[in-house]
Design an enzyme around this catalytic site. Structure first.
Site, PDB file in Angstrom:
ATOM      1  N   PHE A 122      42.982  19.891  11.796  1.00  0.00           N
ATOM      2  CA  PHE A 122      44.270  19.217  11.856  1.00  0.00           C
ATOM      3  C   PHE A 122      44.601  18.817  13.291  1.00  0.00           C
ATOM      4  O   PHE A 122      44.436  19.627  14.218  1.00  0.00           O
ATOM      5  CB  PHE A 122      45.398  20.135  11.376  1.00  0.00           C
ATOM      6  CG  PHE A 122      45.426  20.379   9.898  1.00  0.00           C
ATOM      7  CD1 PHE A 122      46.040  19.481   9.040  1.00  0.00           C
ATOM      8  CD2 PHE A 122      44.865  21.522   9.359  1.00  0.00           C
ATOM      9  CE1 PHE A 122      46.084  19.714   7.680  1.00  0.00           C
ATOM     10  CE2 PHE A 122      44.901  21.778   7.998  1.00  0.00           C
ATOM     11  CZ  PHE A 122      45.516  20.863   7.153  1.00  0.00           C
ATOM     12  N   ASP A 123      45.055  17.596  13.470  1.00  0.00           N
ATOM     13  CA  ASP A 123      45.780  17.267  14.685  1.00  0.00           C
ATOM     14  C   ASP A 123      47.150  17.946  14.588  1.00  0.00           C
ATOM     15  O   ASP A 123      47.612  18.241  13.475  1.00  0.00           O
ATOM     16  CB  ASP A 123      45.924  15.747  14.802  1.00  0.00           C
ATOM     17  CG  ASP A 123      46.873  15.348  15.909  1.00  0.00           C
ATOM     18  OD1 ASP A 123      46.648  15.772  17.049  1.00  0.00           O
ATOM     19  OD2 ASP A 123      47.842  14.631  15.622  1.00  0.00           O
TER      20      ASP A 123
END
Length: 678
Positions: free
Chosen positions: A345-346
């Protein structure tokens, strides 16, 4: 099932935003002609069989006419498909079916040949009808956009086709109408149902300055919308185009089957010829029996079910995903989703909203919470910085009246100062970090610093608000400093983020990773809040790519980002998943999959959809191959061990066409899958 109907099932799912006009009769015939031909074939077959073989009440010429009608009606669709393939130098399943039917007629079994053509045509009609459910689920997108719009030009209201709208036009949208274009609200407020585009189940409140999308449904308020994109470039049009392209991007399994089908068909033809020649040369049996068995072999060995097994499932899965607000850009990506074991995930804009909000108000020196918000909001009223806008928005939401400063000055990296004229004195509000107040030679007490440090350790941006009054008298200016309080701002976590991470773990995702360019304290705070243990912080874009490359080497990796600054990492991952933010251009163009509503809770849904699609494809392939093998063995092997045994051609036809319908129906089960609430 005919090759022509297989191709129309796959190619027919390609969506076109343009409609054609034709007579109603022609439209009904066009969409149901195989069903009509099957009915004609059945009627002619029954007339010839009952009037000839059973009751013998019909003269021979009448029975012959019935047979001719049955063969012409039942063989029309297959013959057209065979001719089309023959023009391109290929032989296909249509050729096999037509040849088998003619072979049956040649040995005096015209009823069985007609029955084969009837079931063959009926199967194609029923498959087309079943696949049409999937096709309509996708094609419905093209019906969402109105054909005309009411536009205000030069003070006049004109009704124009949406294709004639240009950027900058002002479109009037009445309550209950669908929006014809993408644009920005310039007047009016309302709630808009965005579910056709984003999959959101709850209408979204819109006010001036908010983005709106073509195909969404206006609620109870009248709007004026400024066009920001031509109709051909709207989010809806891009979705339609991407779905059309997705149909052409076959999954690896489908590509393998497509490559396999042509040589397999030639193999069936060769096997049929051998089944005729070998018994004729070495076995003492009537030629009619040999030809009958060979025609049965040709029918049961045809790979109709195998060819349609994959597109039936993939089409249904992509339609179910689009209806749930998830846009797959091809069947290949659906198959990749089935094998994901690592999710990266960013942080900003993905796990968080990407927009700072006020999280803490800590008034000091006897000031109230309202005093702190009023002074800070007034000081930031002219600010363009996202932190300043967050303070102003909170003050306005709470109905606190704000005052426009006489002077405003931003100190880059430090904060702001705003000046207000108070008649006999001047008041300046300072908002910023320690560096701002060092320049003003102001000493903080240790207690004040402790508060700021505590907020910073929580991963928040803490800003001190200080008021300075300047009074001019005969002895010069006199300054009075006063600490008003602390305001903390942070990018808040999406409410569904933690539940999404937990759902991914329950699905068997082995590693969940967070990548961010933010500092370690903020990154660890967010990671702890959403339940992620593996964190990489203070990363440059190229460092994100390096980490994703390493993850891909360790397992199939999905990268989830906002589609703007994460493009390189999205492209590097096994599967790039973009937060659509309502269908932003970059998200649609960069990723393999787009979450149209930027709703993380759809992530477990899309991975489940990929795994379920792979399961159903595998079921269909195994089942169709098993049926073919069983029928072939019953046709050519059992007679060796059981003298006099033969598989009746009608039974072979039923097994062949029945298996085709089974795999199509099994694939259509994907349409019933819906996103589950976390």
């Amino acid at each position: 099932m005919t090759t022509q109907s297989v191709k129309s099932s796959v190619a027919g799912a390609q969506v076109s935003a343009q409609s054609f006009s034709a007579s109603q009769v022609f439209a009904v015939w066009k969409s149901n002609y195989e069903l009509f031909l099957a009915a004609i074939t059945l009627v002619a077959l029954l007339i010839g069989w009952l009037g000839g073989s059973v009751t013998q009440v019909l003269p021979g010429w009448a029975v012959t006419m019935a047979a001719v009608v049955a063969f012409m009606a039942g063989g029309y669709s297959g013959l057209m498909g065979a001719i089309e393939e023959a023009r391109q130098g290929r032989l296909d399943i249509d050729f096999l079916m037509i040849t088998a039917a003619l072979g049956a007629a040649a040995i005096g079994e015209w009823e069985e040949g007609a029955l084969l053509l009837f079931l063959f045509t009926l199967s194609g009609a029923l498959e087309e009808f079943a696949m049409d459910r999937t096709r309509k689920a996708i094609e419905a997108l093209s019906d969402l956009r109105p054909e005309v719009a009411v536009v205000r030009r030069d003070g006049q209201e004109l009704t124009l086709p949406v294709e004639e709208l240009v950027v900058g036009d002002v479109v009037l949208v009445r309550p209950g109408e669908r929006l014809p274009v993408d644009g920005v609200v310039i007047k009016g407020t309302t709630h808009i149902d965005q579910s056709p585009i984003t999959g959101e189940s709850v209408p979204v409140y819109k006010e001036p300055g908010d983005q709106v999308y073509a195909g969404t449904i206006n609620g109870g308020g009248a709007l004026e919308v400024e066009v920001t994109k031509p109709a051909s470039e709207s989010t809806l049009s891009k979705i339609i185009k991407l779905v059309a392209e997705a149909r052409q991007d076959a999954s690896p399994t489908q590509r393998f089957i497509d490559r396999f089908s042509q040589p397999y068909t030639y193999g069936v033809i060769i096997a049929t010829l051998l089944a005729i020649v070998i018994p004729w040369l070495w076995v003492d049996e009537p030629f009619s029996d040999t030809l009958y068995r060979a025609m049965t072999l040709m029918v049961v060995a045809s790979p109709c079910a195998l060819i349609i097994s994959t597109p039936a499932s993939i089409l249904s899965a992509i339609a179910a995903a689009a209806r749930g607000g998830v846009l797959f850009k091809g069947g290949a990506y659906l198959e990749k989703a089935a094998h994901i074991s690592i999710v990266a995930f960013d942080k900003t804009g993905t796990l968080t909203h990407g927009k700072p909000v006020v999280t803490n108000l800590h008034p000091l020196s006897g000031h109230s919470r309202e005093d702190l918000l009023r002074l800070a909001g007034s000081a930031e009223l002219l600010s363009e910085h996202h932190i300043g806008r967050a303070i102003v928005e909170m003050a306005q939401q709470e109905g606190i009246p704000l005052e426009t400063p006489a002077e405003f000055h931003a100190v880059a990296g430090h904060g702001i100062q705003a000046t207000f004229e108070r008649g006999d004195h001047t008041e300046t509000i300072f908002i910023g970090n320690d560096k701002l107040f060092m320049n003003e030679k102001m000493d903080f007490s240790p207690a004040i610093r402790v508060i700021g440090d505590a907020l910073q350790k929580q991963g928040k941006t803490a800003m001190l608000v200080v008021r300075r009054s300047t009074v001019e008298d005969t002895l010069g200016s006199e300054r009075d400093w006063e600490v008003v309080g602390y305001i903390a701002v942070a990018d808040t976590v999406r409410p569904e983020a933690r539940a999404t991470v937990e759902a991914l773990r329950k699905q068997g995702i082995q590693r969940i990773v967070m990548l961010t360019g933010d500092n370690r304290a903020v990154a660890n705070n967010i990671a702890q809040e959403v339940g992620i243990e593996e964190v990489y912080s203070e990363l440059l874009p190229e460092q994100k790519v390096e980490i994703v490359q390493q993850l891909v080497q360790e397992g199939k990796t999905a990268m989830v980002g906002d589609g703007v600054n994460d493009a390189p990492a999205l492209a590097t991952a096994t599967l790039g998943i973009a937060m659509g933010a309502g269908g932003t251009d970059v998200a649609l163009e960069t990723a393999d999959v787009v979450l149209m509503a930027s709703d993380l809770s759809k992530l477990p849904f899309l991975l489940h959809l990929g795994r379920r699609a792979e399961q159903i494809v595998r079921q269909n392939v195994i089942f169709s191959v098993a049926v073919i093998v069983s029928l072939v063995l019953a046709t050519i092997v059992l007679p060796i061990f059981i003298p006099g045994f033969y598989l009746p051609l009608p039974l072979g036809v039923v097994g062949h066409e029945g298996s085709t319908l089974v795999v199509v129906t099994n694939g259509l089960r994907m349409l019933a899958i819906r996103p589950q609430s976390l």
